[in-house]
Design an enzyme around this catalytic site. Structure first.
Site, PDB file in Angstrom:
ATOM      1  N   ASP A 136      -5.295  -4.528 -11.139  1.00 52.25           N
ATOM      2  CA  ASP A 136      -5.045  -4.453  -9.796  1.00 52.25           C
ATOM      3  C   ASP A 136      -5.092  -5.858  -9.535  1.00 52.25           C
ATOM      4  O   ASP A 136      -5.925  -6.838  -9.799  1.00 52.25           O
ATOM      5  CB  ASP A 136      -6.372  -3.955  -8.991  1.00 52.25           C
ATOM      6  CG  ASP A 136      -6.574  -2.418  -9.126  1.00 52.25           C
ATOM      7  OD1 ASP A 136      -5.983  -1.914 -10.180  1.00 52.25           O
ATOM      8  OD2 ASP A 136      -7.064  -1.805  -8.148  1.00 52.25           O
ATOM      9  N   LYS A 199      -1.515  -0.857  -3.137  1.00 47.59           N
ATOM     10  CA  LYS A 199      -2.826  -0.637  -2.617  1.00 47.59           C
ATOM     11  C   LYS A 199      -3.326  -1.297  -1.366  1.00 47.59           C
ATOM     12  O   LYS A 199      -2.505  -2.485  -0.960  1.00 47.59           O
ATOM     13  CB  LYS A 199      -3.784  -1.209  -3.736  1.00 47.59           C
ATOM     14  CG  LYS A 199      -5.190  -1.158  -3.274  1.00 47.59           C
ATOM     15  CD  LYS A 199      -5.913  -1.549  -4.666  1.00 47.59           C
ATOM     16  CE  LYS A 199      -7.406  -1.592  -4.485  1.00 47.59           C
ATOM     17  NZ  LYS A 199      -7.878  -2.302  -5.687  1.00 47.59           N
ATOM     18  N   LYS A 235      -2.812   3.722  -3.125  1.00 48.28           N
ATOM     19  CA  LYS A 235      -4.149   3.579  -3.090  1.00 48.28           C
ATOM     20  C   LYS A 235      -4.859   2.986  -1.915  1.00 48.28           C
ATOM     21  O   LYS A 235      -4.768   1.852  -1.787  1.00 48.28           O
ATOM     22  CB  LYS A 235      -4.554   2.660  -4.520  1.00 48.28           C
ATOM     23  CG  LYS A 235      -6.105   2.375  -4.395  1.00 48.28           C
ATOM     24  CD  LYS A 235      -6.492   1.908  -5.889  1.00 48.28           C
ATOM     25  CE  LYS A 235      -7.910   1.536  -5.885  1.00 48.28           C
ATOM     26  NZ  LYS A 235      -8.153   0.690  -7.174  1.00 48.28           N
TER      27      LYS A 235
END
Length: 296
Positions: A136, A199, A235
């Site tokens: 990430d 995300k 996400k």
């Protein structure tokens, strides 16, 4: 990337977004006591420890709880991944025994992304070498807001290039992006330059995940899929602690992208507090017990 913003205008309208979110909130209420849906949400969690006080020992204890989950909660599926700082990738790689749980790390100068591009690349490469299969990262928000799209895109591409078969989740930090157009553009840029997931946020800045940001990002994913055929994951992360909130994101994914996105290959939730709340609710529905579970 000349005229990147001009070539990728946001087609969404505020009134349509508001109506879609209102419908998702309303429709999600029908799932609040659906055990299978709650278990699916649990299975989509990226269980996270990103604390200043983390140590190799504390992360091992964290891993032990995941390894032992099925012993304590036989009917509950595993989480999707464990997410830690990159220095703890070898700890997860050596200690994680639970099947189907991915090793995720934050990287590239998380959470601010304010470091040298070659450091971002090296940090990611070392995490991959030590067993991480998900990473990430945060976009360079300041450069993005200055319109330096080529720089931001090249960083994402460069990081993705050293990741082998690992999945890249690109964090937009939507709380810093004040306009719908910015979130749309950041979504498009991230997907075009290597993101396997997009995300919402790091959870380190407020506001974190919002339904509005999710709506924009999900529609960008829908458009990208229509044009490229590639399914990009979504996400939401940051501040999601209740089953009720998680179910609204579930419903938005279902409404905008469809059932095929409703699994942990394409839908994750970055919310560790949510795990205990879901365990509590599932236990209550299955056994009638009302005691609060604080397993993690």
């Amino acid at each position: 990337m000349d005229n990147f913003a001009d070539k990728n205008p946001c087609p969404l309208k505020e009134d349509e977004m508001k109506l879609s979110i209102e419908n998702a909130i309303s429709n999600s209420k029908s799932q609040v006591n659906n055990i299978e849906t709650l278990k699916l949400l649990f299975n989509c969690i990226d269980l996270t420890s990103l604390n200043t006080e983390d140590s190799a020992d504390s992360i091992r204890e964290f891993v032990d709880k995941v390894n032992d989950l099925s012993t304590h909660f036989k009917s509950v599926p595993q989480v999707a991944a464990m997410c830690v700082y990159p220095v703890f990738a070898p700890v997860l790689n050596g200690a994680l025994k639970a099947k189907g749980v991915n090793i995720a790390v934050v990287s590239a100068g998380f959470p601010s992304s304010q470091t040298f591009s070659d450091v971002k690349k090296l940090e990611t490469q070392r995490a991959i070498d030590f067993g991480a299969n998900e990473v990430d990262i945060v976009i360079s928000v300041g450069e993005f807001q200055e319109g330096n799209y080529e720089f931001v895109g090249e960083e994402i591409s460069m990081i993705k290039a050293v990741m082998k078969d690992a999945h890249l989740k690109v964090i937009l930090e939507t709380g810093a992006l004040k306009e719908m157009d910015e979130i749309w553009l950041a979504s498009v840029l991230s997907m075009e330059t290597g993101a396997d997931f997009i995300k919402t946020s790091t959870g380190k800045q407020q506001p974190a995940a919002t339904f509005e940001a999710a709506y924009v990002m999900l529609n960008a994913i829908k458009k990208h899929h229509k044009e490229s055929g590639k399914m990009i994951g979504f996400k939401p992360a940051g501040g999601i602690s209740t089953a009720e909130d998680a179910l609204v994101y579930y419903q938005l994914v279902k409404d905008i992208l469809g059932e095929e996105w409703l699994n942990n290959k394409y839908f994750r939730i970055g919310a560790s507090r949510l795990a205990n709340n879901l365990l509590t609710k599932i236990q209550n529905l299955e056994t009638g017990k009302t005691n609060e579970i604080n397993y993690f």
